[in-house]
Design a protein around this motif. Structure first.
Motif, mmCIF file in Angstrom:
data_model
loop_
_atom_site.group_PDB
_atom_site.id
_atom_site.type_symbol
_atom_site.label_atom_id
_atom_site.label_comp_id
_atom_site.label_asym_id
_atom_site.label_seq_id
_atom_site.Cartn_x
_atom_site.Cartn_y
_atom_site.Cartn_z
ATOM 1 N N VAL A 290 11.567 2.203 -5.446
ATOM 2 C CA VAL A 290 12.743 2.479 -6.285
ATOM 3 C C VAL A 290 12.938 1.367 -7.314
ATOM 4 C CG1 VAL A 290 15.259 2.684 -6.272
ATOM 5 C CG2 VAL A 290 13.908 3.895 -4.558
ATOM 6 N N TYR A 291 12.948 0.115 -6.854
ATOM 7 C CA TYR A 291 13.159 -1.008 -7.771
ATOM 8 C C TYR A 291 11.951 -1.233 -8.680
ATOM 9 C CZ TYR A 291 17.359 -2.103 -5.140
ATOM 10 O OH TYR A 291 18.601 -2.032 -4.547
ATOM 11 N N LEU A 292 10.768 -0.925 -8.168
ATOM 12 C CA LEU A 292 9.573 -1.025 -9.008
ATOM 13 C C LEU A 292 9.658 -0.064 -10.183
ATOM 14 C CD1 LEU A 292 6.504 -2.000 -9.313
ATOM 15 C CD2 LEU A 292 5.945 0.122 -8.116
ATOM 16 N N ARG A 293 10.051 1.170 -9.922
ATOM 17 C CA ARG A 293 10.030 2.211 -10.958
ATOM 18 C C ARG A 293 11.093 1.990 -12.032
ATOM 19 N NH1 ARG A 293 9.697 7.984 -8.134
ATOM 20 N NH2 ARG A 293 9.049 8.601 -10.238
ATOM 21 N N ILE A 294 12.270 1.463 -11.674
ATOM 22 C CA ILE A 294 13.312 1.303 -12.696
ATOM 23 C C ILE A 294 12.979 0.197 -13.688
ATOM 24 C CG2 ILE A 294 15.141 2.212 -11.224
ATOM 25 C CD1 ILE A 294 16.069 -0.658 -10.729
ATOM 26 N N VAL A 295 11.996 -0.644 -13.348
ATOM 27 C CA VAL A 295 11.577 -1.698 -14.282
ATOM 28 C C VAL A 295 10.238 -1.375 -14.926
ATOM 29 C CG1 VAL A 295 11.059 -4.158 -14.568
ATOM 30 C CG2 VAL A 295 12.829 -3.445 -12.950
ATOM 31 N N PHE B 126 0.820 -1.216 0.000
ATOM 32 C CA PHE B 126 0.000 0.000 0.000
ATOM 33 C C PHE B 126 0.855 1.269 0.000
ATOM 34 C CE2 PHE B 126 -2.838 -3.242 1.830
ATOM 35 C CZ PHE B 126 -3.910 -3.108 0.964
ATOM 36 N N LEU B 127 2.103 1.159 0.444
ATOM 37 C CA LEU B 127 2.994 2.318 0.451
ATOM 38 C C LEU B 127 3.797 2.441 -0.838
ATOM 39 C CD1 LEU B 127 4.417 2.178 4.102
ATOM 40 C CD2 LEU B 127 2.602 3.645 3.211
ATOM 41 N N THR B 128 3.648 1.486 -1.725
ATOM 42 C CA THR B 128 4.381 1.480 -2.990
ATOM 43 C C THR B 128 3.417 1.827 -4.117
ATOM 44 O OG1 THR B 128 5.814 -0.264 -2.117
ATOM 45 C CG2 THR B 128 5.859 0.080 -4.492
ATOM 46 N N PRO B 129 3.817 2.690 -5.055
ATOM 47 C CA PRO B 129 2.905 3.113 -6.134
ATOM 48 C C PRO B 129 2.649 2.029 -7.168
ATOM 49 C CG PRO B 129 5.071 4.061 -6.483
ATOM 50 C CD PRO B 129 5.115 3.378 -5.155
ATOM 51 N N LEU C 152 11.594 7.331 -0.085
ATOM 52 C CA LEU C 152 12.130 6.602 1.061
ATOM 53 C C LEU C 152 11.720 5.136 1.075
ATOM 54 C CD1 LEU C 152 11.489 9.313 3.813
ATOM 55 C CD2 LEU C 152 13.630 8.825 2.609
ATOM 56 N N ASN C 153 11.149 4.675 -0.015
ATOM 57 C CA ASN C 153 10.648 3.300 -0.104
ATOM 58 C C ASN C 153 11.499 2.504 -1.095
ATOM 59 O OD1 ASN C 153 9.240 0.928 -0.482
ATOM 60 N ND2 ASN C 153 7.251 1.904 -0.787
ATOM 61 N N PRO C 154 12.342 1.579 -0.627
ATOM 62 C CA PRO C 154 13.186 0.797 -1.548
ATOM 63 C C PRO C 154 12.378 0.002 -2.567
ATOM 64 C CG PRO C 154 13.920 0.527 0.731
ATOM 65 C CD PRO C 154 12.608 1.246 0.783
ATOM 66 N N PHE C 155 11.200 -0.489 -2.161
ATOM 67 C CA PHE C 155 10.361 -1.229 -3.102
ATOM 68 C C PHE C 155 9.947 -0.334 -4.269
ATOM 69 C CE2 PHE C 155 9.643 -3.854 0.694
ATOM 70 C CZ PHE C 155 9.828 -5.122 0.162
ATOM 71 N N VAL D 97 20.107 6.379 -9.030
ATOM 72 C CA VAL D 97 21.093 6.605 -7.976
ATOM 73 C C VAL D 97 20.625 5.948 -6.672
ATOM 74 C CG1 VAL D 97 22.192 8.348 -6.516
ATOM 75 C CG2 VAL D 97 22.003 8.726 -8.983
ATOM 76 N N ALA D 98 19.340 6.114 -6.361
ATOM 77 C CA ALA D 98 18.782 5.509 -5.145
ATOM 78 C C ALA D 98 18.849 3.988 -5.213
ATOM 79 C CB ALA D 98 17.337 5.973 -4.954
ATOM 80 N N ALA D 99 18.579 3.425 -6.393
ATOM 81 C CA ALA D 99 18.639 1.969 -6.552
ATOM 82 C C ALA D 99 20.058 1.453 -6.345
ATOM 83 C CB ALA D 99 18.130 1.575 -7.936
ATOM 84 N N ILE D 100 21.036 2.170 -6.886
ATOM 85 C CA ILE D 100 22.434 1.767 -6.729
ATOM 86 C C ILE D 100 22.868 1.867 -5.275
ATOM 87 C CG2 ILE D 100 24.815 2.380 -7.320
ATOM 88 C CD1 ILE D 100 23.744 3.250 -10.084
ATOM 89 N N ILE D 101 22.449 2.949 -4.602
ATOM 90 C CA ILE D 101 22.798 3.119 -3.186
ATOM 91 C C ILE D 101 22.179 1.999 -2.349
ATOM 92 C CG2 ILE D 101 22.454 4.580 -1.153
ATOM 93 C CD1 ILE D 101 22.695 7.007 -2.998
ATOM 94 N N CYS D 102 20.908 1.691 -2.595
ATOM 95 C CA CYS D 102 20.235 0.607 -1.868
ATOM 96 C C CYS D 102 20.961 -0.723 -2.079
ATOM 97 C CB CYS D 102 18.781 0.487 -2.315
ATOM 98 S SG CYS D 102 17.698 1.803 -1.735
ATOM 99 N N THR D 103 21.388 -0.967 -3.310
ATOM 100 C CA THR D 103 22.081 -2.209 -3.630
ATOM 101 C C THR D 103 23.415 -2.304 -2.893
ATOM 102 O OG1 THR D 103 21.055 -2.223 -5.827
ATOM 103 C CG2 THR D 103 22.978 -3.637 -5.510
ATOM 104 N N LEU D 104 24.157 -1.203 -2.878
ATOM 105 C CA LEU D 104 25.444 -1.192 -2.174
ATOM 106 C C LEU D 104 25.258 -1.400 -0.671
ATOM 107 C CD1 LEU D 104 27.236 1.767 -4.020
ATOM 108 C CD2 LEU D 104 27.668 -0.690 -4.291
#
Length: 269
Positions: A221-226, A195-198, A216-219, A241-248
């Motif tokens: 971030v990964y949802l949007r890049i795909v 519910f917090l993810t678009p 502020l939602n990692p889900f 950038v946020a996806a790369i930071i989360c991955t690191l």
């Protein structure tokens, strides 16, 4: 007793990863077997995955397009792309809680790399994702949506998602093997994250608050890049950038943890 991994721990962990990744024939066969067993004796086999997803998207799309006062011709393609990607994210995290416990029959009998079972889970979910992805062009065809070249940008998005999935599955799998309450906690967190993810709503519908909820939602971030490239949008630079930071960050947490406790997973089963 120190919680920091020793040089020997790092060496054994690196060998586990290297050997596990090279054993692609093993985890490939295991992943295909999982899919086949799930739909054994079924008439249409693995395409039940696609059919159930299509029914969900169609039913929810009609209701929420009216609820959000959105044109169905634009909302359904948006929902189809988002939900296909979300189901993959959700499934990877949920399956990670049992990645080692469900493989105990192998781990107790032979010293197999833990990485083998991580890759088995990731490949299994990628196969399911490929089945579900069929829905997107089908919905585009119904509503006469012309595909854009931005679809190609989904490829690096999927690649980054897979790279991030590896430490995620390792970490959640090990913790869930040690603490058996974790699967229930993860399941509840996923319900909140949905519910917090678009997935079914657009960030702009929340106004200025949408930037914080999504950013502020990692889900998200990964949802949007795909998903965004699938329906004709290119994610912003800061999304990547946020996806790369989360991955690191995931690798920074999972690597020492697995190096230190990798050998104990068998004893926790």
């Amino acid at each position: 007793m120190t919680l920091l991994p020793s040089s020997r721990d790092w060496s054994l962990a690196a060998r586990d990863v290297r050997k596990g990744l090279l054993d692609w024939q093993v985890w490939g066969l295991l992943a295909l077997t999982d899919i086949r067993q799930r739909y054994t004796r079924s008439r249409i086999g693995q395409f039940w995955i696609t059919l159930s997803m299509a029914l969900f998207v169609g039913g929810i799309g009609v209701v929420y397009s009216a609820l959000f006062k959105q044109e169905m011709s634009s909302y359904l393609p948006f929902l189809a792309a988002n939900y296909v990607v979300w189901s993959t994210l959700q499934s990877i995290v949920a399956d990670a809680t049992t990645v080692f416990t469900s493989s105990s029959i192998y781990l107790r009998q032979e010293a197999m790399p833990r990485t083998t079972f991580v890759m088995r889970l990731i490949l299994r979910n990628l196969i399911t994702f490929a089945h579900n992805l069929v829905i997107v062009p089908f919905v585009f065809l119904i509503f006469a949506v012309t595909p854009s070249w931005t679809i190609l940008m989904a490829i690096p998005g999927v690649a980054l998602l897979v790279i991030a999935a590896f430490p995620t599955v390792m970490l959640i799998g090990a913790i869930s093997t040690r603490f058996r309450d974790m699967p229930l906690i993860i399941q509840n967190l996923l319900q909140v994250a949905f519910f917090l993810t678009p997935v079914m709503w657009r960030p702009e519908q929340l106004g200025p608050a949408g930037n914080y909820v999504v950013g502020l939602n990692p889900f998200a971030v990964y949802l949007r890049i795909v998903s965004e490239p699938l329906y004709g949008r290119i994610p912003g630079v800061w999304t990547y950038v946020a996806a790369i930071i989360c991955t690191l960050v995931l690798y920074a947490i999972a690597s020492p943890f697995m190096a230190r406790f990798r050998a104990r997973i068998v004893y926790w089963l």
